[in-house]
Design a protein around this motif. Structure first.
Motif, PDB file in Angstrom:
ATOM      1  N   PRO A 188     -32.004  20.264  -1.337  1.00  0.00           N
ATOM      2  CA  PRO A 188     -32.481  20.939  -2.553  1.00  0.00           C
ATOM      3  C   PRO A 188     -33.222  22.245  -2.296  1.00  0.00           C
ATOM      4  O   PRO A 188     -33.341  23.085  -3.198  1.00  0.00           O
ATOM      5  N   PHE A 189     -33.700  22.452  -1.072  1.00  0.00           N
ATOM      6  CA  PHE A 189     -34.452  23.666  -0.745  1.00  0.00           C
ATOM      7  C   PHE A 189     -33.558  24.783  -0.194  1.00  0.00           C
ATOM      8  O   PHE A 189     -34.045  25.869   0.096  1.00  0.00           O
ATOM      9  N   CYS A 190     -32.297  24.502  -0.048  1.00  0.00           N
ATOM     10  CA  CYS A 190     -31.378  25.520   0.479  1.00  0.00           C
ATOM     11  C   CYS A 190     -30.019  25.381  -0.213  1.00  0.00           C
ATOM     12  O   CYS A 190     -29.019  25.061   0.426  1.00  0.00           O
ATOM     13  N   GLN A 191     -30.050  25.605  -1.516  1.00  0.00           N
ATOM     14  CA  GLN A 191     -28.853  25.429  -2.333  1.00  0.00           C
ATOM     15  C   GLN A 191     -27.770  26.459  -2.046  1.00  0.00           C
ATOM     16  O   GLN A 191     -26.633  26.315  -2.497  1.00  0.00           O
ATOM     17  N   HIS A 192     -28.104  27.509  -1.283  1.00  0.00           N
ATOM     18  CA  HIS A 192     -27.095  28.496  -0.907  1.00  0.00           C
ATOM     19  C   HIS A 192     -26.124  27.929   0.117  1.00  0.00           C
ATOM     20  O   HIS A 192     -25.087  28.536   0.397  1.00  0.00           O
ATOM     21  N   LEU A 193     -26.474  26.755   0.681  1.00  0.00           N
ATOM     22  CA  LEU A 193     -25.610  26.093   1.655  1.00  0.00           C
ATOM     23  C   LEU A 193     -25.040  24.821   1.056  1.00  0.00           C
ATOM     24  O   LEU A 193     -25.721  24.129   0.288  1.00  0.00           O
ATOM     25  N   THR A 194     -23.810  24.490   1.384  1.00  0.00           N
ATOM     26  CA  THR A 194     -23.304  23.174   1.043  1.00  0.00           C
ATOM     27  C   THR A 194     -23.986  22.153   1.966  1.00  0.00           C
ATOM     28  O   THR A 194     -24.556  22.533   2.997  1.00  0.00           O
ATOM     29  N   ILE A 195     -23.913  20.893   1.609  1.00  0.00           N
ATOM     30  CA  ILE A 195     -24.524  19.882   2.465  1.00  0.00           C
ATOM     31  C   ILE A 195     -23.858  19.870   3.837  1.00  0.00           C
ATOM     32  O   ILE A 195     -24.505  19.674   4.861  1.00  0.00           O
ATOM     33  N   GLU A 196     -22.546  20.138   3.852  1.00  0.00           N
ATOM     34  CA  GLU A 196     -21.832  20.191   5.138  1.00  0.00           C
ATOM     35  C   GLU A 196     -22.333  21.355   5.986  1.00  0.00           C
ATOM     36  O   GLU A 196     -22.527  21.223   7.200  1.00  0.00           O
ATOM     37  N   GLU A 197     -22.528  22.525   5.343  1.00  0.00           N
ATOM     38  CA  GLU A 197     -23.032  23.691   6.073  1.00  0.00           C
ATOM     39  C   GLU A 197     -24.451  23.445   6.581  1.00  0.00           C
ATOM     40  O   GLU A 197     -24.797  23.833   7.705  1.00  0.00           O
ATOM     41  N   LEU A 198     -25.271  22.792   5.745  1.00  0.00           N
ATOM     42  CA  LEU A 198     -26.637  22.500   6.159  1.00  0.00           C
ATOM     43  C   LEU A 198     -26.646  21.548   7.349  1.00  0.00           C
ATOM     44  O   LEU A 198     -27.395  21.746   8.318  1.00  0.00           O
ATOM     45  N   MET A 199     -25.786  20.522   7.309  1.00  0.00           N
ATOM     46  CA  MET A 199     -25.747  19.567   8.416  1.00  0.00           C
ATOM     47  C   MET A 199     -25.277  20.242   9.703  1.00  0.00           C
ATOM     48  O   MET A 199     -25.778  19.944  10.789  1.00  0.00           O
ATOM     49  N   THR A 200     -24.331  21.161   9.591  1.00  0.00           N
ATOM     50  CA  THR A 200     -23.881  21.900  10.773  1.00  0.00           C
ATOM     51  C   THR A 200     -25.027  22.710  11.350  1.00  0.00           C
ATOM     52  O   THR A 200     -25.261  22.706  12.572  1.00  0.00           O
ATOM     53  N   GLU A 201     -25.775  23.391  10.463  1.00  0.00           N
ATOM     54  CA  GLU A 201     -26.910  24.193  10.928  1.00  0.00           C
ATOM     55  C   GLU A 201     -27.987  23.303  11.540  1.00  0.00           C
ATOM     56  O   GLU A 201     -28.539  23.612  12.607  1.00  0.00           O
ATOM     57  N   LEU A 202     -28.255  22.172  10.888  1.00  0.00           N
ATOM     58  CA  LEU A 202     -29.280  21.257  11.378  1.00  0.00           C
ATOM     59  C   LEU A 202     -28.897  20.704  12.753  1.00  0.00           C
ATOM     60  O   LEU A 202     -29.721  20.675  13.676  1.00  0.00           O
ATOM     61  N   ASN A 203     -27.644  20.295  12.896  1.00  0.00           N
ATOM     62  CA  ASN A 203     -27.192  19.738  14.170  1.00  0.00           C
ATOM     63  C   ASN A 203     -27.154  20.796  15.263  1.00  0.00           C
ATOM     64  O   ASN A 203     -27.516  20.527  16.418  1.00  0.00           O
ATOM     65  N   ASP A 204     -26.692  22.016  14.897  1.00  0.00           N
ATOM     66  CA  ASP A 204     -26.658  23.097  15.887  1.00  0.00           C
ATOM     67  C   ASP A 204     -28.062  23.435  16.374  1.00  0.00           C
ATOM     68  O   ASP A 204     -28.286  23.663  17.570  1.00  0.00           O
ATOM     69  N   GLU A 205     -29.015  23.493  15.427  1.00  0.00           N
ATOM     70  CA  GLU A 205     -30.403  23.788  15.794  1.00  0.00           C
ATOM     71  C   GLU A 205     -30.990  22.654  16.644  1.00  0.00           C
ATOM     72  O   GLU A 205     -31.720  22.889  17.599  1.00  0.00           O
TER      73      GLU A 205
END
Length: 242
Positions: A82-99
């Protein structure tokens, strides 16, 4: 109760964060920096997001009930989305996992000699984490221990996440082990509940955020860290002893 000896233990499955790696030393600085990036440098927003996942930006500490401790990486991503609606949940998970792959791991004890010692005993070794499998494998590889495990599973590996026992039972099945002769070693009540549900011997360690009092009701034994496991095995410890 059947006596558990070093001779009849055939395998050990470990949690990762807080067990193989010291939780606070590994993740506190990473979480602070990640939340600041996620909030585009807005400290107030970073603190707000931190509250949602149980992280105090001022103190740089996780609450014992933090989602990061008690939940899968997917559940953490869903809480952050909800705090990063510019990303899809899939994109957020990719960023989270990459980080997460980049987080510097602080070993709870010198792991390579410890794990080689277990393998010299003929033990099969596994990792069952609520992290995603890809960053988990990266962390183990960075520590130079990835090839010492027979089985590595994240919440997204097809066996579910803890406290359900799917990952642990998959380890036992893949290695041909009787769950009753396997140690499940973890730093949280989720780990210990999973171990009990799988019919394994539940070993708590104090390198996460849970206290001995938190873990003891659900553990057969609570140790300071994984480095104490060989001595515990050699004592032919009886489950239920401290």
């Amino acid at each position: 109760m059947t006596r558990t000896t070093a001779a009849n233990i055939t395998g050990i499955v470990f949690d990762k964060d807080g067990t193989l790696f010291d939780f606070a030393a590994t993740w506190a600085a990473w979480a602070s920096a990640f939340l600041m990036r996620l909030s585009n440098g807005d400290a107030v927003k970073a603190a707000e997001i931190g509250e949602v996942i149980g992280f105090d930006m001022q103190q740089k500490t996780f609450a014992p009930t933090s989602l990061v401790i008690a939940s899968t990486a997917g559940e953490v991503g869903a809480a952050l989305h909800p705090f990063c609606q510019h990303l899809t949940i899939e994109e957020l998970m990719t960023e989270l996992n990459d980080e997460a792959e980049l987080a510097p791991q602080t070993q709870a004890a010198p792991l390579e000699p410890l794990l080689r010692g277990f393998r010299a005993r003929g033990l099969r070794l596994g990792v069952a984490t609520n992290d995603a499998e890809k960053p988990a494998r990266a962390h183990l590889a960075q520590a130079g221990i990835g090839d010492l495990f027979d089985f590595i599973a994240g919440y997204d590996s097809g066996h579910g996440g803890k406290p359900a026992p799917g990952q642990l039972l998959a380890f036992a099945a893949e290695c041909g082990l009787d769950p009753a002769q396997v140690l499940m070693v973890g730093d949280s009540t989720h780990d210990l509940h999973a171990g009990r549900a799988a019919g394994m011997i539940a070993v708590g360690v104090l390198t996460g955020l849970a206290s001995r009092a938190d873990l003891a009701p659900f553990a057969d034994v609570v140790l300071p860290d994984v480095g104490h496991l060989p001595q515990w095995l050699d004592r032919n410890a009886l489950p239920g002893s401290a």
